[in-house]
Design an enzyme around this catalytic site. Structure first.
Site, PDB file in Angstrom:
ATOM      1  N   THR A   1       3.324  10.661  31.377  1.00  0.00           N
ATOM      2  CA  THR A   1       2.041  11.253  31.750  1.00  0.00           C
ATOM      3  C   THR A   1       2.050  11.909  33.123  1.00  0.00           C
ATOM      4  O   THR A   1       2.837  11.536  33.996  1.00  0.00           O
ATOM      5  CB  THR A   1       0.957  10.150  31.741  1.00  0.00           C
ATOM      6  OG1 THR A   1      -0.279  10.658  32.240  1.00  0.00           O
ATOM      7  CG2 THR A   1       1.354   8.958  32.610  1.00  0.00           C
TER       8      THR A   1
ATOM      9  N   LYS B   1       3.121   3.431  33.570  1.00  0.00           N
ATOM     10  CA  LYS B   1       3.882   4.471  32.866  1.00  0.00           C
ATOM     11  C   LYS B   1       5.141   4.852  33.661  1.00  0.00           C
ATOM     12  O   LYS B   1       6.198   5.097  33.079  1.00  0.00           O
ATOM     13  CB  LYS B   1       3.011   5.705  32.613  1.00  0.00           C
ATOM     14  CG  LYS B   1       1.894   5.488  31.605  1.00  0.00           C
ATOM     15  CD  LYS B   1       2.403   5.223  30.199  1.00  0.00           C
ATOM     16  CE  LYS B   1       2.865   6.471  29.510  1.00  0.00           C
ATOM     17  NZ  LYS B   1       3.259   6.213  28.090  1.00  0.00           N
TER      18      LYS B   1
ATOM     19  N   ASP C   1       5.708  -4.456  15.977  1.00  0.00           N
ATOM     20  CA  ASP C   1       5.223  -4.821  17.299  1.00  0.00           C
ATOM     21  C   ASP C   1       6.331  -4.518  18.294  1.00  0.00           C
ATOM     22  O   ASP C   1       7.344  -5.229  18.350  1.00  0.00           O
ATOM     23  CB  ASP C   1       4.864  -6.309  17.334  1.00  0.00           C
ATOM     24  CG  ASP C   1       4.407  -6.779  18.715  1.00  0.00           C
ATOM     25  OD1 ASP C   1       4.335  -5.937  19.645  1.00  0.00           O
ATOM     26  OD2 ASP C   1       4.140  -7.983  18.868  1.00  0.00           O
ATOM     27  N   ILE C   2       6.165  -3.443  19.068  1.00  0.00           N
ATOM     28  CA  ILE C   2       7.251  -3.010  19.962  1.00  0.00           C
ATOM     29  C   ILE C   2       7.385  -3.876  21.209  1.00  0.00           C
ATOM     30  O   ILE C   2       8.314  -3.684  21.995  1.00  0.00           O
ATOM     31  CB  ILE C   2       7.104  -1.513  20.357  1.00  0.00           C
ATOM     32  CG1 ILE C   2       5.799  -1.250  21.114  1.00  0.00           C
ATOM     33  CG2 ILE C   2       7.217  -0.630  19.125  1.00  0.00           C
ATOM     34  CD1 ILE C   2       5.696   0.175  21.663  1.00  0.00           C
TER      35      ILE C   2
ATOM     36  N   TYR D   1      -2.640   2.551  35.344  1.00  0.00           N
ATOM     37  CA  TYR D   1      -2.114   3.290  34.197  1.00  0.00           C
ATOM     38  C   TYR D   1      -0.887   4.111  34.596  1.00  0.00           C
ATOM     39  O   TYR D   1       0.191   3.981  33.997  1.00  0.00           O
ATOM     40  CB  TYR D   1      -3.190   4.205  33.597  1.00  0.00           C
ATOM     41  CG  TYR D   1      -2.653   5.192  32.590  1.00  0.00           C
ATOM     42  CD1 TYR D   1      -2.116   4.745  31.384  1.00  0.00           C
ATOM     43  CD2 TYR D   1      -2.664   6.561  32.841  1.00  0.00           C
ATOM     44  CE1 TYR D   1      -1.611   5.657  30.460  1.00  0.00           C
ATOM     45  CE2 TYR D   1      -2.171   7.468  31.923  1.00  0.00           C
ATOM     46  CZ  TYR D   1      -1.633   7.006  30.736  1.00  0.00           C
ATOM     47  OH  TYR D   1      -1.126   7.912  29.828  1.00  0.00           O
TER      48      TYR D   1
ATOM     49  N   TYR E   1      -0.700   1.972  26.290  1.00  0.00           N
ATOM     50  CA  TYR E   1      -2.037   1.572  26.742  1.00  0.00           C
ATOM     51  C   TYR E   1      -2.565   2.755  27.540  1.00  0.00           C
ATOM     52  O   TYR E   1      -2.051   3.069  28.612  1.00  0.00           O
ATOM     53  CB  TYR E   1      -1.945   0.322  27.618  1.00  0.00           C
ATOM     54  CG  TYR E   1      -3.296  -0.257  27.996  1.00  0.00           C
ATOM     55  CD1 TYR E   1      -3.796  -1.373  27.340  1.00  0.00           C
ATOM     56  CD2 TYR E   1      -4.082   0.319  28.999  1.00  0.00           C
ATOM     57  CE1 TYR E   1      -5.046  -1.906  27.672  1.00  0.00           C
ATOM     58  CE2 TYR E   1      -5.328  -0.192  29.327  1.00  0.00           C
ATOM     59  CZ  TYR E   1      -5.795  -1.311  28.670  1.00  0.00           C
ATOM     60  OH  TYR E   1      -7.029  -1.823  28.995  1.00  0.00           O
ATOM     61  N   THR E   2      -3.580   3.452  27.026  1.00  0.00           N
ATOM     62  CA  THR E   2      -3.986   4.732  27.610  1.00  0.00           C
ATOM     63  C   THR E   2      -5.381   4.743  28.230  1.00  0.00           C
ATOM     64  O   THR E   2      -5.814   5.777  28.726  1.00  0.00           O
ATOM     65  CB  THR E   2      -3.921   5.854  26.552  1.00  0.00           C
ATOM     66  OG1 THR E   2      -4.749   5.490  25.442  1.00  0.00           O
ATOM     67  CG2 THR E   2      -2.492   6.060  26.060  1.00  0.00           C
TER      68      THR E   2
END
Length: 296
Positions: A110, A139, A45-46, A135, A70-71
Site C-alpha cells: 500500500t 503492511k 487460514d493464511i 495499518y 487487514y485494511t
C-alpha cells in the site's frame, strides 16, 4: 500451465482475479476464510503456516497472489495485534511456503507505507517507508518479512483501490451524490485511484513474465493524479448525479485517529519497464467501473 493460489479471493481484488482467471490457461485455486454462497472458494487460514504449506505441497502451487489483508485503517489503531498477524505474519507464512518449493509470492502492499515526510514528487520503490499509522506500519512489516525469507517475490504497492465488489470509495460516493444535496470531500490528500480489475490484469502479466530476475518491490496505480475531491466530482459526473453540490474541504474537518498521506502518488516506471505492463488513465477506468455497476 501454472497453478496459482489466490488468497482473500472474496474481496475486491480477489473477485477481479476471478474474472481475469477465466481467460487464463493457468489453474487457479481461490481461497478465503469467508465463504460466499454460490461462489466456489477453498477454505484457507493464511495465519496457519502448516495449513499453507500443506496446501501448496498437495496442490502443486507455483505462485501465490496474496489479496488478503487487514485494511480498516482507522480500526487498525486499536487492533494492532490482529493487523500485525494478518498484514505481516501471514504474508511471511506465504513467503516461507513459496521458498520451500521455489515458487513466487505476489504480495499486495500500500501507499500507506509512506506519509510521514512531505513529498511533492511521485514515490519510488526504494524510498524509505515512513508510515503514520498501524495499518501502514504492519503492511511495511509484511514487506520486510517477505524479503527476509529469501523467496522469489513481487511486492506491488497500490493505492485508492475500488471496484464493482465490496465496500469502496467509488460505490459510496455514487450513493451519496445520488442521495445528498451537498457533500464535503477533502482536497488536501492527493494520490491516484486504482481500478482493481486493472491491477488484476497487471498481476496476470507479472505471473506470465516472471523469470526470477525481477524479484523486488513495484508500484501500481492507474495513471494520473487527483485529490479525493476531484475523484468524487468525476464519480458524480459519470454516475449522472451532478446535482449534488460537492465542495472541497480540509482533512482536519474530518477528525481521524490516523494521519493519512497528504501526497502518495506512486511512480510506476519500474513495473512498466520490467514487465511491459500497460497502465490506463484513472478517468477511463473509473468510467468503465461505473458503467459496469449501473448495468448490473
Amino acid at each position: 500451465m501454472k497453478t496459482i493460489l489466490v488468497t482473500g479471493a472474496n474481496g475486491q481484488l480477489g473477485n477481479e482475479m476471478r474474472i481475469v482467471a477465466k481467460g487464463s490457461s493457468d489453474n487457479y485455486i481461490f481461497t478465503d476464510v469467508n465463504q460466499v454462497e454460490g461462489v466456489e472458494t477453498t477454505y484457507l487460514d493464511i495465519t496457519d503456516l502448516d495449513a499453507v504449506c500443506r496446501m501448496v505441497e498437495e496442490r502443486g502451487v507455483d505462485a501465490i497472489v496474496n489479496c488478503a489483508a487487514y485494511t480498516n485503517v482507522d480500526a487498525a489503531e486499536s487492533n494492532e495485534v490482529l493487523a500485525e498477524k494478518l498484514n505481516a505474519e501471514a504474508p511471511e507464512n506465504l513467503a516461507k511456503a513459496m521458498k520451500a518449493v521455489g515458487g513466487l509470492l505476489i504480495q499486495i502492499s500500500t501507499d500507506y507505507v509512506f506519509g510521514k515526510e512531505p513529498y511533492n514528487v511521485p514515490c519510488k520503490e526504494d524510498q524509505q517507508g515512513t508510515p503514520t499509522g498501524i495499518y501502514g506500519q504492519t503492511k511495511l512489516h509484511g514487506e520486510q518479512r517477505i524479503v527476509a525469507t529469501g523467496c522469489y517475490y513481487v511486492i506491488i504497492r497500490t493505492a485508492w483501490l475500488y471496484s464493482e465488489f465490496g465496500k469502496n470509495f467509488c460505490k459510496t460516493m455514487m450513493n451519496l451524490t445520488a442521495t445528498k444535496p451537498q457533500l464535503k470531500v477533502v482536497f488536501d490528500q492527493v494520490g491516484t485511484p486504482t481500478y482493481a480489475l486493472d491491477l488484476a490484469k497487471a498481476i496476470a502479466v507479472v505471473i506470465e513474465k516472471f523469470d526470477g530476475s525481477q524479484t523486488g518491490i513495484y508500484h501500481y496505480s492507474n495513471e494520473g493524479v487527483c485529490s479525493w475531491f476531484d475523484f468524487t466530482k468525476m464519480i458524480a459526473e459519470y454516475n449522472g448525479t451532478t446535482e449534488c453540490d460537492v465542495q472541497p474541504c480540509h482533512s482536519d474537518e474530518f477528525p481521524s485517529p490516523v494521519k493519512r498521506p497528504a501526497y502518495s502518488v506512486l511512480d510506476k516506471t519500474k513495473i512498466k519497464d520490467m514487465f511491459g505492463v500497460k497502465v490506463p488513465y484513472w478517468t477511463e477506468s473509473l468510467k468503465q467501473c461505473i458503467n459496469n455497476l449501473k448495468n448490473q
